[in-house]
Write an enzyme that holds these catalytic residues in place. Structure first.
Site, short mmCIF file in Angstrom:
data_model
loop_
_atom_site.label_atom_id
_atom_site.label_comp_id
_atom_site.label_asym_id
_atom_site.label_seq_id
_atom_site.Cartn_x
_atom_site.Cartn_y
_atom_site.Cartn_z
CE LYS A 171 -7.37 -0.36 6.04
NZ LYS A 171 -8.16 0.10 4.91
CD GLN A 207 -6.86 -4.62 3.82
OE1 GLN A 207 -7.77 -5.38 4.14
NE2 GLN A 207 -7.07 -3.35 3.51
CG ASP A 222 0.56 -2.43 6.08
OD1 ASP A 222 -0.43 -2.62 6.80
OD2 ASP A 222 0.53 -1.77 5.02
CB CYS A 277 -3.62 3.28 -1.55
SG CYS A 277 -4.75 4.63 -1.23
CG HIS A 295 -1.92 0.96 1.39
ND1 HIS A 295 -1.69 2.25 1.79
CD2 HIS A 295 -3.26 0.87 1.19
CE1 HIS A 295 -2.84 2.92 1.83
NE2 HIS A 295 -3.81 2.09 1.47
N1 PLP Z 1 -1.79 -0.86 4.55
C1 PLP Z 1 -2.71 -1.58 3.92
C2 PLP Z 1 -2.37 -2.93 3.40
C3 PLP Z 1 -4.00 -1.05 3.75
O1 PLP Z 1 -4.94 -1.77 3.12
C4 PLP Z 1 -4.29 0.23 4.25
C5 PLP Z 1 -5.61 0.84 4.05
O2 PLP Z 1 -6.32 0.50 3.12
C6 PLP Z 1 -3.28 0.93 4.93
C7 PLP Z 1 -2.05 0.35 5.06
C8 PLP Z 1 -3.53 2.28 5.50
O3 PLP Z 1 -4.44 2.19 6.54
P1 PLP Z 1 -5.04 3.52 7.20
O4 PLP Z 1 -5.58 4.34 6.05
O5 PLP Z 1 -6.10 3.04 8.12
O6 PLP Z 1 -3.92 4.21 7.89
#
Ligand code: PLP
Length: 419
Positions: A236, A213, A210, A374, A133
């Site tokens: 999420k 997900q 990270d 993203c 992401h």
């Molecule tokens: N990392 C992954 C794999 C994501 O899917 C997302 C959000 O879609 C993020 C990071 C960023 O999360 P947040 O926008 O809640 O900070």
């Protein structure tokens, strides 16, 4: 978690009952029953979370840590209770290892600026993957610019899995940090994080996972994983927006300077200089997201009650069903088909732009996401500007998938059959 072709729905999982916990699902959109398949963007909130937050504001609202009055003590206990729940959820050794942040994005930026920036030098390398992401890419690009370190990227195979041989080649003595998604939000690929972490740590790199997900679909034990950092967002995982968790290994967090200055993160302040509070408060400047910490605790309790394993098995069976049914759509091409998948299906339909698909589906009451998710490098890899993405949660049903497929058939018809 894994979409085995034969994945069966778990007997004990009562999805109708689970759905009743989510009041938002009981509504019509454009005159059709809502079918919510945008869970990778954010999940809906069960009554338990809504009520815990409402209850907090009605009965206990006050600022935390600084007050001597009853409400402040109550708010502090509730806020810190959220931290205890998060510690147990990740099986961290100590509550001091749980830093509340705004979400995964802020967690990664904190590590980039507080851990990486003061340490990295020209010649050092940060290793990420092609699946990340933007929030696990851009903070590292920024820190590379600030320090002269280089960003290296583990490529992916055509089905959207990590190229593990390339990972071995790219991991070297200069790799200072390896930052990797537990689960790809664009493709649903589940990365073998235990093996990756072990290899990267053996090579002397720090490991950040990270988990944005990851936590909604897989149980996580940070001690067993032995990673240095694990980040996730509450929203999420059936919790509120505005709060997330950065787990950090205690000795690593101790050695990091604070990232933001302000109230609560200090021990003493003089104009000549200030000293820092203990963990975890050193990294929590300012009034925190108190009601949200309460909501996060309630979300973790909720997930525990249903059972992450049961949720994962239900979602795996649903993903198998979705993959099977979506094959019926003429001109539909899956984007990503890694053998280990969790709860996400990305696709394009010949002759229909993903954004048009998203709009047409919305008119049928079906909420999916269309765009680059993203993850622009993933789109570039597949040579598409965008995909349509349906993502699953514990309350989704085969009827939801049937509604998705019917709406997609309708979109195909609208755009002239075989394109
Ligand atoms: N990392 C992954 C794999 C994501 O899917 C997302 C959000 O879609 C993020 C990071 C960023 O999360 P947040 O926008 O809640 O900070």
């Amino acid at each position: 978690m894994t979409a085995l072709p034969s994945a069966a729905f778990p007997d004990a999982f009562d999805v109708a009952r689970v759905r009743r916990d989510f009041p938002i699902l009981d509504q019509a959109i454009h005159g059709r029953p809502l079918v919510y398949l945008d869970n990778a963007a954010t999940a809906q909130k069960p009554r338990a979370v809504l009520e815990a937050m409402d209850h907090y504001y009605r009965e206990s609202n006050a600022n935390v840590h600084r007050g001597v009055h009853t409400l402040s003590e109550r708010a502090t206990a509730l806020y810190e209770g959220g931290r205890d729940r998060a510690r147990a959820f990740l099986n961290a050794r100590a509550r001091e290892e749980i830093i509340f942040v705004r979400g995964t994005t802020e967690a990664i930026n904190l590590v980039a600026q507080s851990y990486a920036r003061p340490r990295l030098k020209p010649g050092d390398e940060i290793l990420i993957t092609h699946l990340e992401h933007h929030s696990n890419t851009v903070p590292w690009q920024m820190v590379c610019e600030q320090t002269g370190a280089r960003l290296k990227v583990v490529p992916i195979t055509p089905d959207g899995a990590l190229d593990l041989e390339a990972f071995e080649r790219l991991l070297g003595p200069r790799t200072r940090i390896f930052a990797v998604a537990h689960v790809s939000n664009a493709l649903g690929t589940v990365n073998p994080i235990a093996e990756l972490t072990a290899r990267a740590r053996a090579a002397g790199a720090m490991v950040l996972i990270d988990g944005a997900q990851g936590v909604p679909h897989c149980a996580v034990d940070v001690q067993a994983l032995d990673c240095d950092f694990y980040a996730f967002s509450a929203h999420k995982l059936y919790g509120p927006t505005g709060i997330g968790v950065l787990y950090g290994r205690r000795e690593v967090l101790e050695a990091m300077p604070p990232w933001q200055g302000g109230g609560d993160m200090i021990r003493t302040v003089r104009f000549e200089g200030s000293t820092w509070n203990d963990l975890p408060y050193k990294f929590e400047a300012g009034t925190p997201a108190i009601a949200e910490a309460v909501g996060l605790g309630a979300a973790l309790d909720y997930v525990d009650r249903i059972g992450l394993d049961a949720i994962a098995r239900h979602e795996a069976a649903l993903l198998s069903y979705a993959l099977e049914r979506l094959r019926e759509i003429d001109g539909l091409r899956f984007i990503g088909s890694a053998p280990q998948r969790a709860s996400v299906v990305s696709f394009v339909v010949e002759g229909v732009h993903p954004h048009d698909l998203g709009t047409i589906l919305d008119h049928a009451g079906v909420a999916i996401r269309a765009g680059h998710h993203c993850a622009m490098p993933v789109m570039d890899f597949y040579g598409v500007p965008a995909t349509a993405r349906a993502s699953l949660a514990c309350y989704n049903t085969t009827a939801d998938i049937d509604a998705l497929v019917a709406a997609l058939q309708g979109a195909r018809d609208l755009f002239g059959g075989r394109g």
